[in-house]
Design an enzyme around this catalytic site. Structure first.
Site, short mmCIF file in Angstrom:
data_model
loop_
_atom_site.label_atom_id
_atom_site.label_comp_id
_atom_site.label_asym_id
_atom_site.label_seq_id
_atom_site.Cartn_x
_atom_site.Cartn_y
_atom_site.Cartn_z
N ASN A 142 -57.54 27.22 30.47
CA ASN A 142 -58.15 27.63 29.27
C ASN A 142 -57.36 27.20 28.04
O ASN A 142 -56.50 27.92 27.73
CB ASN A 142 -58.75 28.78 29.38
N ASP A 145 -58.53 27.41 24.71
CA ASP A 145 -59.15 27.95 23.41
C ASP A 145 -58.10 28.37 22.35
O ASP A 145 -58.14 27.99 21.25
CB ASP A 145 -59.79 29.39 23.89
N HIS A 146 -56.95 28.94 23.01
CA HIS A 146 -56.21 29.63 21.76
C HIS A 146 -55.16 28.58 21.19
O HIS A 146 -54.68 28.75 20.28
CB HIS A 146 -55.44 31.05 22.50
N ARG A 206 -54.73 28.63 10.25
CA ARG A 206 -54.46 28.12 9.22
C ARG A 206 -55.49 27.06 8.52
O ARG A 206 -55.22 26.41 7.77
CB ARG A 206 -53.25 27.39 9.14
N HIS A 228 -64.13 28.02 25.51
CA HIS A 228 -65.31 28.83 25.21
C HIS A 228 -65.81 28.49 23.94
O HIS A 228 -64.97 28.71 22.96
CB HIS A 228 -64.70 30.33 25.37
N ARG A 244 -67.79 29.71 21.11
CA ARG A 244 -68.45 31.16 20.75
C ARG A 244 -69.38 30.89 19.52
O ARG A 244 -69.42 29.76 18.81
CB ARG A 244 -67.32 32.17 20.13
N ARG A 247 -64.93 30.79 16.38
CA ARG A 247 -63.81 31.30 15.82
C ARG A 247 -62.66 30.41 16.49
O ARG A 247 -61.52 30.31 15.84
CB ARG A 247 -63.45 32.60 16.13
N HIS A 248 -62.77 29.48 17.59
CA HIS A 248 -61.68 28.42 17.99
C HIS A 248 -62.19 27.23 18.35
O HIS A 248 -62.21 26.38 17.49
CB HIS A 248 -60.85 29.27 19.00
N GLU A 251 -67.55 27.64 28.55
CA GLU A 251 -67.95 28.92 28.57
C GLU A 251 -68.81 28.86 27.45
O GLU A 251 -68.30 28.64 26.27
CB GLU A 251 -66.59 29.98 28.54
N THR A 259 -62.07 39.38 23.19
CA THR A 259 -62.14 38.41 24.13
C THR A 259 -63.42 38.94 25.18
O THR A 259 -63.90 40.17 25.08
CB THR A 259 -60.93 38.52 25.07
N THR A 260 -63.83 38.14 26.05
CA THR A 260 -64.93 38.19 26.94
C THR A 260 -64.76 39.86 27.46
O THR A 260 -63.59 40.05 28.01
CB THR A 260 -65.17 37.40 27.99
N GLU A 317 -67.72 32.91 38.97
CA GLU A 317 -66.25 33.10 38.48
C GLU A 317 -66.24 34.82 38.55
O GLU A 317 -67.06 35.57 37.76
CB GLU A 317 -65.87 32.67 37.24
N HIS A 335 -59.73 35.83 34.26
CA HIS A 335 -59.60 36.88 33.21
C HIS A 335 -58.41 37.64 33.08
O HIS A 335 -58.39 38.52 34.19
CB HIS A 335 -60.71 37.84 32.85
N GLY A 336 -57.38 37.56 32.37
CA GLY A 336 -56.33 38.58 32.27
C GLY A 336 -55.21 38.18 33.29
O GLY A 336 -54.44 38.87 33.22
N GLY A 356 -55.94 31.30 30.78
CA GLY A 356 -55.92 30.82 29.39
C GLY A 356 -54.43 31.33 28.68
O GLY A 356 -53.41 30.82 28.71
N1 PXP Z 1 -62.66 33.54 32.39
C1 PXP Z 1 -63.50 33.87 31.72
C2 PXP Z 1 -65.06 33.85 31.93
C3 PXP Z 1 -63.11 33.86 30.12
O1 PXP Z 1 -64.09 34.11 29.13
C4 PXP Z 1 -61.72 34.11 29.71
C5 PXP Z 1 -61.17 34.08 28.37
O2 PXP Z 1 -61.72 33.19 27.61
C6 PXP Z 1 -60.91 33.34 30.91
C7 PXP Z 1 -61.50 33.38 32.25
C8 PXP Z 1 -59.31 33.33 30.64
O3 PXP Z 1 -58.84 34.67 30.44
P1 PXP Z 1 -57.38 34.63 29.89
O4 PXP Z 1 -57.31 33.86 28.58
O5 PXP Z 1 -57.14 36.19 29.82
O6 PXP Z 1 -56.61 34.02 30.99
#
Ligand code: PXP
Length: 237
Positions: free
Chosen positions: A6, A8-9, A17, A42, A44, A48-49, A69, A99-100, A150, A191-192, A213
């Site tokens: 992922n 996103d970040h 910036r 993702h 949103r 935001r990103h 996502e 976050t989600t 998922e 996630h996480g 991510g």
């Molecule tokens: N799966 C879903 C559905 C998510 O929303 C996210 C965070 O955007 C992730 C996985 C990835 O999570 P993490 O950034 O904590 O690895």
């Protein structure tokens, strides 16, 4: 097991910036080079990103699969039908969340989700649902006609290592994965997850792919994208 990264970040850093760098598309290409078999982002409602521009560029450039996502809103459906990612993952969204925060409540929103999912599938998009490790929720995903889910690993990841809560949360994830697999669903997780808490998750053989991510991007900031992705790729082989 496959690794989906992922990105996103990278966009979060860019937006910090309001700049043009770092470029999430470049990060995605490097991640693919280091073993990622899918790219996730993702979009949103507050942008935001990730923004529409990122989706279009990712779709055009990456060589693996693009999984976007998004909330199950009309605005997001329109974007999905324009971009046509390989997969749309439906997630819940609360405006000021960091976050989600959990899986989509498919039981509560079943009437809205049925036609929404059908519209995406009829456009040739595979639909996944981000769902908690709960068999009733997973059964409803199956009834709604998706063949990919998922499972939320975030509850497990939020517990303390070696605690009873962690063991229970892991058992819930394993049970949910088995249940979904028995229904014929393809099982992804995410996630996480990080470089340490991932080990017990790797024992759950029903998982086909993990979506990761933050931990990879945090490490990439120090060691570079390719090194961070490659390390995770080798962990989950
Ligand atoms: N799966 C879903 C559905 C998510 O929303 C996210 C965070 O955007 C992730 C996985 C990835 O999570 P993490 O950034 O904590 O690895």
């Amino acid at each position: 097991m496959k690794l989906a990264v992922n990105v996103d970040h990278f966009a979060t850093l860019r937006e910090a910036r309001a700049h043009t760098e770092p470029e999430p598309v470049l990060a995605a290409l490097l991640a693919e080079q280091a073993g990622a078999e899918g790219i996730v982002c993702h979009i949103r409602s507050d942008r935001r990103h990730i923004k529409e521009r990122d989706l279009h560029l990712l779709k055009k450039t990456i060589k693996t699969r693009l999984n976007v996502e998004m909330a199950a809103s009309d605005e997001m459906k329109k974007i999905a039908l324009e971009v046509k990612p390989d997969v749309v993952s439906l997630v819940p969204e609360r405006p000021d969340e960091l976050t989600t925060e959990g899986g989509l409540d498919v039981i509560k929103f079943q009437e809205h989700l049925g036609p929404h999912i059908k519209d995406l599938q009829e456009a040739g998009i595979k639909v996944s649902i981000f769902v908690d490790a709960n068999t009733d929720q997973i059964e409803m995903c199956h009834k709604l006609g998706v063949n990919l889910i998922e499972i939320n690993t975030g509850v497990y990841c939020d517990t303390k290592p070696d605690s009873l809560e962690r063991k229970e949360a892991l058992d819930d994830v394993a049970r949910a994965a088995r249940f979904g697999h028995e229904l014929g669903l393809t099982i992804h997780g995410g996630h996480g997850l990080d470089y340490k808490n991932i080990y017990p998750i790797l024992e759950i053989t029903e998982f086909v792919e993990l979506s990761i991510g933050f931990s990879i991007i945090a490490r990439a900031a120090i060691v570079g994208v390719e090194a961070a992705v490659r390390e995770m790729f080798f962990l989950i082989q």
